[in-house]
Design a protein around this motif. Structure first.
Motif, PDB file in Angstrom:
ATOM      1  N   ARG B   5      88.976 -76.984   5.995  1.00  0.00           N
ATOM      2  CA  ARG B   5      89.466 -77.290   7.334  1.00  0.00           C
ATOM      3  C   ARG B   5      89.076 -76.308   8.429  1.00  0.00           C
ATOM      4  NH1 ARG B   5      95.536 -78.359   5.590  1.00  0.00           N
ATOM      5  NH2 ARG B   5      94.897 -76.883   3.997  1.00  0.00           N
ATOM      6  N   ILE B   6      88.723 -75.088   8.066  1.00  0.00           N
ATOM      7  CA  ILE B   6      88.434 -74.105   9.115  1.00  0.00           C
ATOM      8  C   ILE B   6      86.961 -73.689   9.056  1.00  0.00           C
ATOM      9  CG2 ILE B   6      89.002 -71.831  10.031  1.00  0.00           C
ATOM     10  CD1 ILE B   6      91.742 -72.113   8.848  1.00  0.00           C
ATOM     11  N   LYS B 240      88.213 -70.282  -2.255  1.00  0.00           N
ATOM     12  CA  LYS B 240      89.329 -70.661  -1.383  1.00  0.00           C
ATOM     13  C   LYS B 240      88.988 -71.904  -0.563  1.00  0.00           C
ATOM     14  CE  LYS B 240      91.357 -66.130  -1.123  1.00  0.00           C
ATOM     15  NZ  LYS B 240      91.809 -64.999  -0.320  1.00  0.00           N
ATOM     16  N   GLN B 241      87.741 -71.985  -0.112  1.00  0.00           N
ATOM     17  CA  GLN B 241      87.327 -73.151   0.676  1.00  0.00           C
ATOM     18  C   GLN B 241      87.353 -74.411  -0.176  1.00  0.00           C
ATOM     19  OE1 GLN B 241      86.125 -70.101   1.372  1.00  0.00           O
ATOM     20  NE2 GLN B 241      87.040 -70.225   3.386  1.00  0.00           N
ATOM     21  N   ASP B 244      90.849 -75.590  -0.700  1.00  0.00           N
ATOM     22  CA  ASP B 244      91.319 -76.186   0.548  1.00  0.00           C
ATOM     23  C   ASP B 244      90.738 -77.591   0.716  1.00  0.00           C
ATOM     24  OD1 ASP B 244      92.611 -76.340   2.987  1.00  0.00           O
ATOM     25  OD2 ASP B 244      90.906 -75.509   4.082  1.00  0.00           O
ATOM     26  N   GLN B 250      95.992 -73.838   0.914  1.00  0.00           N
ATOM     27  CA  GLN B 250      95.291 -72.611   1.274  1.00  0.00           C
ATOM     28  C   GLN B 250      95.852 -71.424   0.508  1.00  0.00           C
ATOM     29  OE1 GLN B 250      95.347 -72.643   5.586  1.00  0.00           O
ATOM     30  NE2 GLN B 250      93.431 -73.762   5.589  1.00  0.00           N
ATOM     31  N   VAL B 251      94.961 -70.756  -0.201  1.00  0.00           N
ATOM     32  CA  VAL B 251      95.369 -69.583  -0.974  1.00  0.00           C
ATOM     33  C   VAL B 251      95.784 -68.485   0.002  1.00  0.00           C
ATOM     34  CG1 VAL B 251      94.624 -67.902  -2.683  1.00  0.00           C
ATOM     35  CG2 VAL B 251      93.676 -70.220  -2.718  1.00  0.00           C
ATOM     36  N   PRO B 252      96.988 -67.932  -0.167  1.00  0.00           N
ATOM     37  CA  PRO B 252      97.433 -66.900   0.782  1.00  0.00           C
ATOM     38  C   PRO B 252      96.517 -65.684   0.782  1.00  0.00           C
ATOM     39  CG  PRO B 252      99.244 -67.654  -0.594  1.00  0.00           C
ATOM     40  CD  PRO B 252      98.010 -68.254  -1.151  1.00  0.00           C
ATOM     41  N   SER B 253      96.552 -64.971   1.889  1.00  0.00           N
ATOM     42  CA  SER B 253      95.718 -63.790   2.060  1.00  0.00           C
ATOM     43  C   SER B 253      95.972 -62.773   0.947  1.00  0.00           C
ATOM     44  CB  SER B 253      96.046 -63.170   3.420  1.00  0.00           C
ATOM     45  OG  SER B 253      95.367 -61.975   3.584  1.00  0.00           O
ATOM     46  N   MET B 379      87.351 -68.254   7.374  1.00  0.00           N
ATOM     47  CA  MET B 379      88.633 -67.616   7.103  1.00  0.00           C
ATOM     48  C   MET B 379      89.447 -67.455   8.387  1.00  0.00           C
ATOM     49  SD  MET B 379      88.554 -67.412   3.909  1.00  0.00           S
ATOM     50  CE  MET B 379      90.033 -66.505   3.522  1.00  0.00           C
ATOM     51  N   GLY B 380      88.933 -67.966   9.500  1.00  0.00           N
ATOM     52  CA  GLY B 380      89.670 -67.858  10.756  1.00  0.00           C
ATOM     53  C   GLY B 380      89.749 -66.434  11.268  1.00  0.00           C
ATOM     54  N   GLU B 382      87.844 -63.051  13.465  1.00  0.00           N
ATOM     55  CA  GLU B 382      87.077 -62.887  14.697  1.00  0.00           C
ATOM     56  C   GLU B 382      85.938 -61.907  14.438  1.00  0.00           C
ATOM     57  OE1 GLU B 382      90.548 -62.689  17.903  1.00  0.00           O
ATOM     58  OE2 GLU B 382      90.973 -61.921  15.912  1.00  0.00           O
ATOM     59  N   ARG B 400      94.453 -54.703  10.459  1.00  0.00           N
ATOM     60  CA  ARG B 400      95.403 -55.593  11.109  1.00  0.00           C
ATOM     61  C   ARG B 400      94.753 -56.938  11.439  1.00  0.00           C
ATOM     62  NH1 ARG B 400      97.514 -52.255  15.617  1.00  0.00           N
ATOM     63  NH2 ARG B 400      98.177 -50.748  14.075  1.00  0.00           N
ATOM     64  N   ASN B 401      93.468 -56.904  11.736  1.00  0.00           N
ATOM     65  CA  ASN B 401      92.765 -58.157  12.029  1.00  0.00           C
ATOM     66  C   ASN B 401      92.222 -58.813  10.764  1.00  0.00           C
ATOM     67  OD1 ASN B 401      92.910 -58.683  14.889  1.00  0.00           O
ATOM     68  ND2 ASN B 401      91.890 -56.714  15.122  1.00  0.00           N
ATOM     69  N   ARG B 402      92.737 -58.418   9.649  1.00  0.00           N
ATOM     70  CA  ARG B 402      92.508 -59.059   8.355  1.00  0.00           C
ATOM     71  C   ARG B 402      91.056 -59.048   7.895  1.00  0.00           C
ATOM     72  NH1 ARG B 402      96.718 -64.008   8.104  1.00  0.00           N
ATOM     73  NH2 ARG B 402      95.335 -64.578   6.453  1.00  0.00           N
TER      74      ARG B 402
END
Lengths: 317, 445, 286
Positions: B5-6, B240-241, B244, B250-253, B379-380, B382, B400-402
């Protein structure tokens, strides 16, 4: 080749480039420009040429002699700034003002921040607002559309649809005229259809996403719809607001400027809503008849903040 | 048609070797079998210089849980146990064997018949998979038995077979499905038995319509197994994709697929499981693709482990003229090879030759903040921001921005109109942030 | 008149009230700090490089004030001069630490170490190091992309564009160790600067067996042990095919430099040799 090349993955590239994107925007601007040339004739042509040439020239000179970097005028961004600046000007404006506007747009709003990609405000709009504040009379005496005219500075002037709304009691133009662009105004903003053609082209080529323009238009339509519904005599209909002034041009070409708009769909929608609200507030309650350029510049200032706090949809929240 | 989806991109597929029957590479005079296969700890050699070995004989014993056994892929005499340079130029332990004949261990069933019935219990199957040294053949080479033993308290609901093969050029899994379809499905039933699941889905991208049809037809006689055609989109082969896309979960982070009740296995791994359980054959060979725009005859080849890639290339038409870069694996996530004197490892899915013209990157320019990297990131994340922060070594902000969610698929670098090396910098940040997290955890303990 | 009075009263009253408040708060929340910390900090060079092992110059100042003796504390930037000032402020004694300097231990210039492939990623040592062993056949040597140069706050280390090897400017180097931490190949060492900046060291980090390292680079240490044999001071040890000269034992006799068959041991800042004859005689006697 005697030596193999080693590089980290990925080893292929999609072939997209700055030039391709900029070329796409220029192509998308052509319909609106042609309509402008048709209705405002020679004046429109002169203003556009002067604006484009001076923007490119200023960028080249600044990079060459002031910043002493490799000139990047071939990427086409200066051409777009020139075109957009011209499209936001009345076609009977003296050309030296255009040059001044171009100098401000490129020199102050773009290059002083580090050039393409680093400017916080849309250069063309900054140039336009600079001119609007400096030369309010020249910037608000709009020529009356007269197809293929050869008059430039001596063009007959009249009111725009929005300024009619704001004060005078002249007749409001018909919707069909608004659609094709038979009305007074800046030379590139008049034809809704031509701008929508450009919008569709940009969407098909995936140069911009739908989020910013649509959220602006929807917000304006809703907000003016509520105002119109509450008091039809005092406030114009949403359709009229959507088709007049620089709203479409601003929503499609100015607000979507890469460097000055947010970096993810959620942020883009917030940004669009902000522009829509500010536009309507200025148009309906402010002193200026037109508010799109101010609205976009104000929201440009919010873009870094939006980028910081509005994150894209993460995988798994 | 389903897809994740992403984000996502659609690179030029270039499946030049599609439909080429799998050919076997003849054995060279010497093989060098690596004891380390990228991930996990290297196994310990259990043979020494002068030992006679047969095909399938254990030569490296797994060292610890996340490590896999290594077996001899040839018969002959052990020349030495030494180090060998791997694809990135670092030394790795390996066993050098001089080939003599082709004598297999007697226990290995070499008949071509398909053994459809599996008589073993769950534990027996797991032991067989573990001792056969099976690792994920999709590229990450994670030991299969670890993946098949969910942590206590977690239960798998669905088995997903990854037959996506979303990397451009590679066709080895595709061809394997066409030629060994029945065996793969038996392998799926075995894996289902191990995981005690009732349902299995084979995800295949729709550019392999023949494979979708072929497997669907066979799957009719295997209850619980379905084939799911997927829209062609990279990186659908990411675990993970794929989950999905198929399950809409969606597998959590920072978690593994079992968290959402799924276990993903590569299709080639499934085939290896079939061979290990039903035929007693350890993982000693795999199918690889040789491809590239200038390669005269792109194809799929069955190669024994430890054969030098130079030997494989020699037998398949040599290095094409004007090659500027040789990629081990697919062009999106593979590594560029320094030379071809690298032994075939369990994770080698292909060799792609890139000509000089396309090999060099274009010069990078200013970021124009077009947000295309954000749009394509599956993974959404940036990427533009992470690259910026990596350049400035802002590790806390990156975490923090994963940044640890990044799957290094390369979609951002692929898309960037300014040719910016986004992934290079993000990888740098990811490894540094990873180190910091590990340091913090050990300090806590 | 009234208005003026009211405004004076209100503003004056507010001012007095706030002044009292500020005074009270500052007294209430006063942080009692040793005034010598400020003095010591003022004496430090304010480079905040972290070379002393403390977070910034103030951190070091606190440590100096709190420590019983200054024996284990040293400001690498200021050296003995600064430490003397610190000691006089604190009334403590100071030991002289031998001045140190960063040394890049790789001699693999372009002519000695041919490039085998071309790196086309981001020109950043760490990124290249994570990807593979490097452009040359030597997986231990300098990558030449200048992470050390970026890390140096003093502009003391620069990659020579011709040799692609970083060079240390001894006058600027404060031996803070930032480059040591930045180098992914661990090539840089903080060594004693030596009398008149004279140093002898092994200019290689290659731990391969001799024939392998020699193949990759002409000036690599091949672990031949000749230097150990000639060293009269037992200053040289060899581990994993690599020689290392301990700077606390080395007396700078330079016999090893002569003996090294691959020129992997280098001498720095010595006057031109004129003792060659003597050396030759010595060998004859042996």
């Amino acid at each position: 080749m005697d030596k193999l090349i080693i590089s980290p993955a990925p080893h292929i590239h999609g072939g997209d480039s700055i030039e391709k994107n900029m070329r796409g925007v220029i192509i998308a601007l052509i319909p609106a420009l042609l309509v402008g040339f048709y209705f405002f004739g020679l004046g429109a042509l002169i203003v556009t040429l002067v604006s484009v040439i001076s923007c490119v020239l200023f960028e080249y000179l600044i990079q060459r002699f002031l910043l002493k970097t490799e000139p990047t005028i071939t990427d086409g961004s200066a051409v777009i700034t020139g075109l957009l600046l011209a499209m936001n000007l009345p076609s009977n404006i003296p050309f030296w003002m255009v040059i001044l506007g171009a100098l401000f747009a490129i020199g102050v709003a773009k290059m002083s921040f580090g050039g393409l990609g680093n400017n916080p405000f849309n250069p063309a709009l900054a140039g336009r607002v600079f001119l609007l504040i400096s030369f309010p009379v020249a910037m608000t005496s709009w020529p009356v559309p007269s197809p293929l005219t050869t008059s430039y500075l001596d063009a007959q002037t009249g009111a725009t649809a929005l300024s009619i709304l704001q004060g005078s009691d002249l007749d409001i133009p018909a919707i069909t005229d608004l659609l094709i662009g038979k009305m007074g105004g800046s030379l590139g903003e008049i034809s809704a259809i031509a701008i929508l053609i450009g919008f569709i082209y940009l969407l098909v080529k995936k140069i911009i996403s739908w989020h910013i323009p649509i959220s602006i238009l929807v917000t304006v339509a809703l907000f003016t719809g509520i105002l119109h519904g509450s008091n039809p005599a005092a406030f114009a209909s949403p359709m009229f607001h959507l088709l007049t002034g620089g709203l479409l041009l601003g929503a499609v070409f100015m607000a979507t400027d890469y460097a000055t708009s947010p970096m993810n769909p959620r942020g883009m929608i917030i940004y669009g809503i902000g522009i829509g609200i500010i536009t309507v507030v200025i148009r309906e309650f402010g002193a200026y008849p037109e508010g799109v350029s101010f609205a976009i510049l104000i929201m440009n200032a919010f873009t870094p903040l939006i980028n910081k706090y509005v994150k894209p949809r993460r995988f798994s929240k | 048609m389903k897809t994740f989806r992403i984000g996502g991109i659609h690179p030029e597929e270039n499946k030049l070797s599609a439909g080429q029957r799998i050919k076997t590479i003849t054995l060279p005079e010497r093989v060098v079998i690596p004891l380390a296969h990228y991930s996990g700890r290297p196994s310990n050699a259990v043979v020494k210089r002068g030992d006679q070995v047969k095909v399938g004989q254990l030569i490296g014993k797994a060292d610890g849980y996340v490590s896999a056994n290594v077996h001899s892929s040839v018969s002959g005499k052990v020349a030495k146990v030494d180090v060998q340079l791997d694809a990135s130029g670092y030394k790795r332990p390996a066993v050098f064997i001089d080939v003599e004949g082709d004598e297999w261990l007697e226990t290995i069933d070499l008949t071509p018949d398909i053994e459809r019935k599996c008589h073993f219990s769950k534990e027996e199957i797991l032991t067989k998979i573990q001792s056969a040294g099976i690792v994920g053949l999709g590229g990450a080479t994670f030991p299969a038995h670890v993946k098949l033993s969910p942590p206590p308290g977690k239960k798998a609901e669905v088995l997903i077979i990854n037959a996506v093969e979303c990397e451009p050029y590679l066709t080895c899994d595709h061809q394997l499905m066409m030629e060994k379809g029945e065996e793969i499905l038996v392998g799926v039933t075995i894996l289902m038995k191990v995981l005690e699941v009732k349902k299995a889905v084979i995800g295949i991208e729709n550019n392999k319509k023949d494979a979708v049809e072929h497997l669907s037809k066979i799957a009719q006689s295997y209850p619980g197994i379905s084939v799911e055609p997927l829209k062609v989109r990279y990186p659908q082969g990411g675990e993970k994709q794929l989950i999905d896309a198929i399950l809409k979960r969606q597998v959590p982070s920072g978690k593994i697929p079992i968290e959402v009740g799924a276990v993903v296995m590569n299709v080639a791994t499934t085939f290896a499981v079939y061979e290990a359980v039903q035929k007693e054959k350890p993982l000693i060979e795999r199918v690889m693709t040789i491809s590239g725009k200038d390669v005269k005859k792109p194809g799929n080849y069955l190669v024994r482990l430890g054969v030098y890639l130079s030997e494989v290339v020699k037998q398949t038409g040599g290095v094409p003229k004007g090659t500027g870069k040789i990629i081990g694996g697919g062009p999106m996530m593979g590594r560029s090879l320094m030379n071809l004197d690298v032994p075939m490892a369990k994770g080698s899915a292909g060799i792609v030759f890139v000509n000089e013209k396309e090999a060099l990157r274009k010069k990078d320019k200013n970021c124009i903040r077009c947000a295309k990297c954000v749009t394509v990131c599956p993974m959404g994340l940036e990427p533009y921001l992470l690259m910026n922060q990596s350049e400035r070594e802002m590790w806390i902000e990156m975490e923090r921005n994963r940044v640890m969610d990044c799957i290094e698929c390369g979609s951002c670098s692929y898309t960037c109109p300014s040719n910016r090396p986004l992934l290079d910098y993000i990888r740098y940040g990811k490894s540094t942030v990873g180190l910091r997290i590990r340091k913090r955890q050990t300090e806590k303990v | 008149m009234n208005t003026i009075l009211i405004s004076i009263l209100i503003l004056g009253g507010t001012g007095i009230f706030l002044a009292v408040l500020i005074y009270y708060v500052s007294e209430k929340f006063k942080v009692i700090e040793d005034p010598r910390i400020d003095e010591v900090e003022a004496a430090l060079p304010a480079a905040n490089c972290g070379g002393c092992g403390f977070p910034g110059c103030r951190g070091f100042a606190v440590a100096c004030v709190e420590a019983d003796s200054l024996d284990h504390l040293n400001c690498t930037v200021g050296g003995i001069e600064t430490m003397g000032k610190v000691a006089s402020i604190l009334g403590k004694t100071v030991v002289e630490h031998a001045p140190t300097v960063a040394v890049v231990r790789c001699g693999g210039t372009c002519e000695h170490r041919p490039r085998m492939n071309e790196y086309d990623g981001v020109k950043h040592c760490f990124i290249a190091h994570n990807l593979y062993s490097g452009e040359t056949g030597c997986s231990w040597g300098c990558l030449g992309f200048g992470d050390c140069e970026l890390a140096c706050d003093f502009g003391a280390i620069k990659v020579n564009p011709v040799t692609k090897i970083p060079e240390v400017d001894e006058d600027k180097c404060t031996s803070c160790g930032a480059c040591v931490r930045a180098c992914p190949k661990n090539l840089i060492e903080i060594r004693k600067k030596g009398p008149k900046s004279r140093r002898v060291y092994v200019n290689c980090r290659n731990k391969e067996k001799g024939h392998i390292s020699r193949k990759a680079c002409n000036v690599s240490c091949i672990g031949c042990k000749k230097c150990i044999k000639v060293c009269p001071h037992e200053a040289i040890t060899i581990a994993e095919n690599l020689a290392f000269i301990h700077d606390d034992k080395c007396k700078l006799c330079r016999k090893c430099v002569e003996a090294c068959p691959t020129n992997a041991i280098v001498e720095l800042n010595f006057p031109p040799r004129k003792i060659k004859v003597e050396n030759a005689e010595l060998q004859h006697v042996e």
